[in-house]
Structure formats: structure tokens, C-alpha cells
Design a protein around this motif. Sequence first.
Motif, PDB file in Angstrom:
ATOM      1  N   UNK A   1      23.033 -19.958  11.229  1.00  0.00           N
ATOM      2  CA  UNK A   1      24.267 -20.750  11.310  1.00  0.00           C
ATOM      3  C   UNK A   1      24.312 -21.555  12.606  1.00  0.00           C
ATOM      4  N   UNK A   2      23.914 -20.914  13.719  1.00  0.00           N
ATOM      5  CA  UNK A   2      23.936 -21.602  15.017  1.00  0.00           C
ATOM      6  C   UNK A   2      22.996 -22.810  15.002  1.00  0.00           C
ATOM      7  N   UNK A   3      21.772 -22.615  14.478  1.00  0.00           N
ATOM      8  CA  UNK A   3      20.784 -23.705  14.471  1.00  0.00           C
ATOM      9  C   UNK A   3      21.216 -24.818  13.510  1.00  0.00           C
ATOM     10  N   UNK A   4      21.791 -24.444  12.365  1.00  0.00           N
ATOM     11  CA  UNK A   4      22.276 -25.459  11.427  1.00  0.00           C
ATOM     12  C   UNK A   4      23.348 -26.326  12.086  1.00  0.00           C
ATOM     13  N   UNK A   5      24.268 -25.719  12.836  1.00  0.00           N
ATOM     14  CA  UNK A   5      25.308 -26.495  13.515  1.00  0.00           C
ATOM     15  C   UNK A   5      24.714 -27.439  14.555  1.00  0.00           C
ATOM     16  N   UNK A   6      23.643 -26.993  15.253  1.00  0.00           N
ATOM     17  CA  UNK A   6      22.967 -27.872  16.223  1.00  0.00           C
ATOM     18  C   UNK A   6      22.331 -29.070  15.503  1.00  0.00           C
ATOM     19  N   UNK A   7      21.682 -28.788  14.366  1.00  0.00           N
ATOM     20  CA  UNK A   7      21.037 -29.856  13.585  1.00  0.00           C
ATOM     21  C   UNK A   7      22.101 -30.822  13.063  1.00  0.00           C
ATOM     22  N   UNK A   8      23.200 -30.282  12.557  1.00  0.00           N
ATOM     23  CA  UNK A   8      24.260 -31.136  11.997  1.00  0.00           C
ATOM     24  C   UNK A   8      24.834 -32.059  13.080  1.00  0.00           C
TER      25      UNK A   8
ATOM     26  N   UNK B   1      13.050 -29.337  17.499  1.00  0.00           N
ATOM     27  CA  UNK B   1      12.054 -28.349  17.105  1.00  0.00           C
ATOM     28  C   UNK B   1      12.785 -27.050  16.777  1.00  0.00           C
ATOM     29  N   UNK B   2      12.616 -26.564  15.551  1.00  0.00           N
ATOM     30  CA  UNK B   2      13.197 -25.269  15.174  1.00  0.00           C
ATOM     31  C   UNK B   2      12.055 -24.273  15.099  1.00  0.00           C
ATOM     32  N   UNK B   3      12.083 -23.306  16.008  1.00  0.00           N
ATOM     33  CA  UNK B   3      11.040 -22.288  15.991  1.00  0.00           C
ATOM     34  C   UNK B   3      11.654 -20.964  15.582  1.00  0.00           C
ATOM     35  N   UNK B   4      10.878 -20.220  14.837  1.00  0.00           N
ATOM     36  CA  UNK B   4      11.363 -18.921  14.385  1.00  0.00           C
ATOM     37  C   UNK B   4      10.221 -18.161  13.766  1.00  0.00           C
ATOM     38  N   UNK B   5      10.315 -16.851  13.827  1.00  0.00           N
ATOM     39  CA  UNK B   5       9.248 -16.024  13.307  1.00  0.00           C
ATOM     40  C   UNK B   5       9.030 -16.253  11.821  1.00  0.00           C
ATOM     41  N   UNK B   6       7.863 -15.847  11.347  1.00  0.00           N
ATOM     42  CA  UNK B   6       7.582 -15.860   9.918  1.00  0.00           C
ATOM     43  C   UNK B   6       8.713 -15.110   9.217  1.00  0.00           C
ATOM     44  N   UNK B   7       9.321 -15.757   8.198  1.00  0.00           N
ATOM     45  CA  UNK B   7      10.367 -15.072   7.437  1.00  0.00           C
ATOM     46  C   UNK B   7      11.752 -15.116   8.035  1.00  0.00           C
ATOM     47  N   UNK B   8      11.950 -15.913   9.102  1.00  0.00           N
ATOM     48  CA  UNK B   8      13.273 -15.927   9.736  1.00  0.00           C
ATOM     49  C   UNK B   8      14.251 -16.860   9.015  1.00  0.00           C
ATOM     50  N   UNK B   9      13.754 -17.669   8.080  1.00  0.00           N
ATOM     51  CA  UNK B   9      14.653 -18.507   7.288  1.00  0.00           C
ATOM     52  C   UNK B   9      14.796 -19.932   7.785  1.00  0.00           C
ATOM     53  N   UNK B  10      13.677 -20.527   8.254  1.00  0.00           N
ATOM     54  CA  UNK B  10      13.727 -21.927   8.724  1.00  0.00           C
ATOM     55  C   UNK B  10      13.923 -22.890   7.551  1.00  0.00           C
ATOM     56  N   UNK B  11      13.342 -22.554   6.376  1.00  0.00           N
ATOM     57  CA  UNK B  11      13.401 -23.475   5.232  1.00  0.00           C
ATOM     58  C   UNK B  11      14.833 -23.699   4.758  1.00  0.00           C
ATOM     59  N   UNK B  12      15.667 -22.671   4.843  1.00  0.00           N
ATOM     60  CA  UNK B  12      17.074 -22.822   4.420  1.00  0.00           C
ATOM     61  C   UNK B  12      17.779 -23.824   5.333  1.00  0.00           C
ATOM     62  N   UNK B  13      17.508 -23.750   6.631  1.00  0.00           N
ATOM     63  CA  UNK B  13      18.108 -24.701   7.571  1.00  0.00           C
ATOM     64  C   UNK B  13      17.645 -26.121   7.230  1.00  0.00           C
ATOM     65  N   UNK B  14      16.346 -26.249   6.886  1.00  0.00           N
ATOM     66  CA  UNK B  14      15.814 -27.572   6.501  1.00  0.00           C
ATOM     67  C   UNK B  14      16.501 -28.076   5.234  1.00  0.00           C
TER      68      UNK B  14
ATOM     69  N   UNK C   1      19.521 -27.361   4.169  1.00  0.00           N
ATOM     70  CA  UNK C   1      20.902 -27.769   4.510  1.00  0.00           C
ATOM     71  C   UNK C   1      20.893 -29.137   5.176  1.00  0.00           C
ATOM     72  N   UNK C   2      19.919 -29.370   6.063  1.00  0.00           N
ATOM     73  CA  UNK C   2      19.806 -30.690   6.711  1.00  0.00           C
ATOM     74  C   UNK C   2      19.545 -31.763   5.654  1.00  0.00           C
ATOM     75  N   UNK C   3      18.691 -31.432   4.679  1.00  0.00           N
ATOM     76  CA  UNK C   3      18.365 -32.403   3.616  1.00  0.00           C
ATOM     77  C   UNK C   3      19.609 -32.807   2.831  1.00  0.00           C
ATOM     78  N   UNK C   4      20.511 -31.840   2.573  1.00  0.00           N
ATOM     79  CA  UNK C   4      21.734 -32.188   1.809  1.00  0.00           C
ATOM     80  C   UNK C   4      22.596 -33.177   2.573  1.00  0.00           C
ATOM     81  N   UNK C   5      22.608 -33.071   3.919  1.00  0.00           N
ATOM     82  CA  UNK C   5      23.411 -34.003   4.727  1.00  0.00           C
ATOM     83  C   UNK C   5      22.865 -35.424   4.606  1.00  0.00           C
ATOM     84  N   UNK C   6      21.517 -35.547   4.506  1.00  0.00           N
ATOM     85  CA  UNK C   6      20.904 -36.867   4.366  1.00  0.00           C
ATOM     86  C   UNK C   6      21.165 -37.437   2.975  1.00  0.00           C
TER      87      UNK C   6
END
Length: 687
Positions: free
Chosen positions: A261-268, A280-293, A295-300
Motif C-alpha cells: 500500500x505504501x509503495x502504491x501510494x508513492x507510485x500514484x 525503482x521498486x525493489x522487493x524480495x521474490x514473492x513480495x508482490x511487486x506485480x500487483x503494484x505494477x 495498480x499503476x497500469x490501471x491509473x494509466x
Amino acid sequence: MGDRLAASLAARGLSTVQDLWFLLPLRYEDRTRLTAIADLRSGEPAQVEGTVEAVERGFRYRPMLRVAVGDGSHRTVVLRFFHFRAAQVAQFRPGVRLRCFGTPRPGQHGLEIVHPSYRVLAADEDPALGESLDPVYPSIEGVGPATLRKLIGQALEKLPPAEALELLPHGTPGLAGLPGLRESLLVLHRPAPGEDLAALGAGTHPAQRRLALEELLAHHLGLRRQRLAQQQLRARALDGPGELARRLRAQLPFALTGAQQRVYQQVRADLARPSPMQRLVQGDVGSGKTVVAALAATLAVEQGGQVALAAPTELLAEQHLANLRAWLEPLGIRVAWLAGKVTGKARAAALADVASGAAQVVVGTHALMQEGVAFHDLVLVIVDEQHRFGVQQRLALRDKGPAHGHVPHQLVMTATPIPRTLAMTAYADLDVSAIDELPPGRTPVQTVAVSADRRPELVERIRVACAEGRQVYWVCTLIEEAEEPGKGQGPGLQAQAAERTFEQLTAQLPGVRVGLVHGRMKASGKQAAMRAFKDGHTDLLVATTVIEVGVDVPNASLMIIENAERLGLAQLHQLRGRVGRGAAASSCVLLYQPPLSATARQRLDVLRRTGDGFVIAEEDLKLRGPGELLGTRQTGLAAFRIADLARDADLLPKVHQLADRLLTSAPDVADRVIARWIGGAARYAGA
């Protein structure tokens, strides 16, 4: 100099006198004194003078020449040559005087020096000893060592006075206690006999620190300039109400973690601005980076724009495609697929949809960056594992966006957590976000280190796991027996080969379906093997490290990494991240060949202690340096000539202060520092 010599130097990036000043020695040889043969110590380079006492020419596996040299101290040292000419053999007659330099090692009959540099002396000759340590420069194809030394010597004669060479004004913070630039260059090219060789070898000599500081400053300034230039560009402000993103979150079968949620708000917040996002969004394998991507795609898409998502392999791109279609198509968003294997009519249709704007989100590999791909209105570019793409490819994708004077926003994702010190320097042109929290329900992977002699126990453990319906990875670090020994291996290390392991495990586990995947297979073979494993048609996958960034197989709960001591921490952590993705308790077994080196033991201990990728990245930086973490050859960051981000991390706060000062009060000096150290490479730094 002649054209051929100039071309050889230019191929190495050396085209000016200044380039030669900054081509520093790899090491030094001390020819300022002679050492008695009786005083030689194993592993310590030395210069000796003596008389040839015996010569033996033989052949054991390959031609060999052994020359015994004595100096009247009742001790001899043997010079051993594997490559020699007949004329050379004729030089070594008993009674001939020699002056030799090399590193003695224990041999069959006392100390020996393999391939020393030497000089035959006349009976009455007594040549002077060197006045300074002899520099050994990097080898350059087509340029002999003596020629290179001579050229650099001539270049040093053209060094301007100290005040003319110095770019950083006297009294600059951070320079206190360090020599000036001119003095530093002269010390490093021509160190006096009394200089601290240990400090020079470790890169901690004050002269090296002075140059490292300025080089780090140049790279940091280059990236900051790149960032300032980016902020001058215009991008479409994607500041809609976020209704599509709200609907996506409502339909997800899981709640976002606090970090997501925090990273999504920064991206938004970034996307809502009229300047291009560089995050740059960094996160461990399986941390859920694709979901943030997503959400960003829906804004575009909500603002009528298109999104491109590029991944380095077809398998990884397909995984993103499957996720995005499952999440976005119920919202009425059309997701297109463009990869190398999409050909003929399917490719033509996909290209038409991308060009018309009918395809709102386009997922693909390097194929997205090809010339024939035209977007209707590209407003957001998402790049997964960006360090695996070449600089030109990323620039090519970014350049597909300009429309109506706008460039696309950029979101970069990586599963390789980057230590803060590195991120501040290597990614100074990006805002960095970290998803530092794993989704709930993820069980930590239990990690154990086991000696290779317990291999039979592991085979039995695999049999039990597969009988219970679970899947297993077995990772090997070499492909076949013929791979050249000694390259990247510890002495005597017998690395198991993937193909032989596949045959052995197939024979030992008759009821288990075993698959094989390695880097030398054709892409189609690799894809088929990985897909069979993902679809549950294979129980055990024997693989090389090609699975490091790969598919999500929740049913895989056991991983065995053979010769784990040969891999770096970051790579081991990436591999371990392939398991522990489902509900079952998962294990990772690090199989090692004893005895372990101190560094290998440290690496395996770190992995056993923690599953936190950020902690592991910091440790990896200490143990191994930054090159591997950044994938430097591909990032477009020019390789450092002197600085080392791990060793010189304590200089970074000074570098950042200096950069702020120069950009504010002396921008012309900042430009000259960048030009001196980076030159044309600066334009790639933010690609």
C-alpha cells in the motif's frame, strides 16, 4: 604513434593523454632491491641475481624447462618454463648470470618461480636497481606491456601543474588529509620504494582514496544531472480518480500488505505529476511487486493511455501475462502478448492492436523494443529485472513513448534487493521504494547446509517428498564434465554436472518423473521443461541457475543447491526464493564440498540465519563487492576504474555533500568532473 597502435588503444576506450593518466596499475613489482636466494619466502614476489647451475629439459604432460640458479648462499631456486623457444633454452648455459623477478612457490626441490621475468647479464655487467616500484598495467590486445609503460610515462610528462589539474577547489570538504590529484597520479604510477605496498594492494592508500572520491563524485553528478534533465521533460499527469484501481483491489483474493500500500501510494503520487516518474521498486521474490505494477497500469488506462511491461525471459513475461489477464480483463482492460514466438498472423494482429490503441496493456520480452513495434499512446513503461536488459534496449522502449511532446513514466522492478549505500549512488537518478514485507501465510524457508557426503540421504528425502505429491528442484552449477576445470572453481573442486546428475537421479528414483533444464538448451526446450514442471507433469527438475529468475511453482517445496559454496549470496537467495511460494513448509538444502573457505562459510551462515533479502544484500556487498549486485556491464553505468562501492562506502556521504555544493554553486566544475571521468557514458546512465 601509428594508426594500428592508436586503434588498439581506442578499442579499450583510450583516446586522449588524460585517458592514459587514469589507466592505473593493477599491481606493482619491487625491483628496487635484490633478495638473497636464502631469504626468499613463498608467495612474496622478489628479485634475485645468480648464476645458472643446471638446466633440465623434459616432458611431463607438456614440454617443460627447469633452470637451477644459485647465488653462492648454498641455496638454489628453480625457474620453471612451460612456454619457451629453442633460442631461449640456448641462453641458459651453466655459468650464465641472470637477474630474475617473480613469486616463489614450493616445488619438488625447494622453491621455484614459474615463468619469471629475467635478464641475461654480461660477465662484468652490474645494472642499476629501479628507483621506483614497477607498475603492472592491464593487458591491452595489440599493445605490449613495455609499449604501454612507455606511452603512460610520456603522458605523465605532460601532466599540468597541480593548480591547473585540480578541479576541486582547495579546502573542499572531504579532501582534508588527502593528497592533490597530481601528486596522487604520480604516486600511483611511480610509487617510491618506501610506499605502503599492502595499502596499494588493498586500494586504501591515500592517493587511491583521493581518486576514488573524485570518481564516485563524477558518477553521482552524472546521475543527478540525468535526473535533472528527466525532470525538465514533460509526461502526461495520470491524476484520475483511481476507480479502476479501487475495483481491482476489491476483486483481489488477498489484501495488500502495508508495504504494498505504501509503495502504491508513492507510485500514484509520482504518476499524478506532469514530469516523468523514475521509480525503482525493489522487493524480495514473492513480495508482490506485480500487483503494484498492475495498480499503476490501471491509473494509466483510466486516462486513455497505454502501458508496456517488459520482462527478460519469455517464461517470466508469460507469468506476468497470466497474472495481468486474470486481474485486468474482468475490468474490461485488453492485455496483448508480444514475444519472439508470436509470429505470422498473430504477430501482425498484435502489432495492429498496439498501434491502434485497442491493446491497452502490452506484455512482452525484448520483442517490445524492436523497430516494427509502434504504440498509439504509450504513457507508462514497466521494466522487470532491468539490469538484464541492455542500455540501448531500454532507451529504445522509452523512445516509443514520445507523443504530444510527452515521454512515458518509468517503473522499474527488481527482485534483487540493493543495499542503501549502493542505491544512493548507483540509482541516484531514480526514486527507490522497497516492498520489505512478505504477504501473510508465507512460511519462511528452512535453510540447512549439508556436506556432499550426505547426498544419499537427500535422494531418499526427494523420494518421500515426491511420493507425497510435492515437487523438488535440484540445482547444479556446471552443465557437463567437459566444462573447463579451474574456471571459477576452488582448487580440486569437483563440480557436479547437471546432465550427469539428471542421469543419476533418474536411475536412483525409478518412480519419479525427472526433468532437465540448462542454459545450453534451445529456448524452446527450456520453455517446455519449465512448463512441464509448472504444470505438474515433472516431479523433480534438475536445473542450472537459469531458474534464478523464473516461474512461480507453489507446489515446489524442496530445493537442493549443489556446490552452493561456488555461488554468491544474492544468487543463492534468488534461487531459494523459488520455493516457499505455497502453503506447505519448504526447505532449501545447501550441498557443499568440504573443506569450506572462510568466505564460503560466512555466505552459507548468512543464508541459514536470515531470509531477509535486504540483510543478505548488505552482507553480499561486504563479501563480494558491487559488480554482481548491479550487473554493472549492462546497467550503462561505466565501470569504475578506481573506486569500489563496497570498500569506499564511507566516502559516499562526502560525495553527496560535494555534489550538492557543486550543482548549486559551481555547475561548470560539475560538468568538467563528469567529462573527465565518464565522458560520453553519462548519457546512458539514466536509461
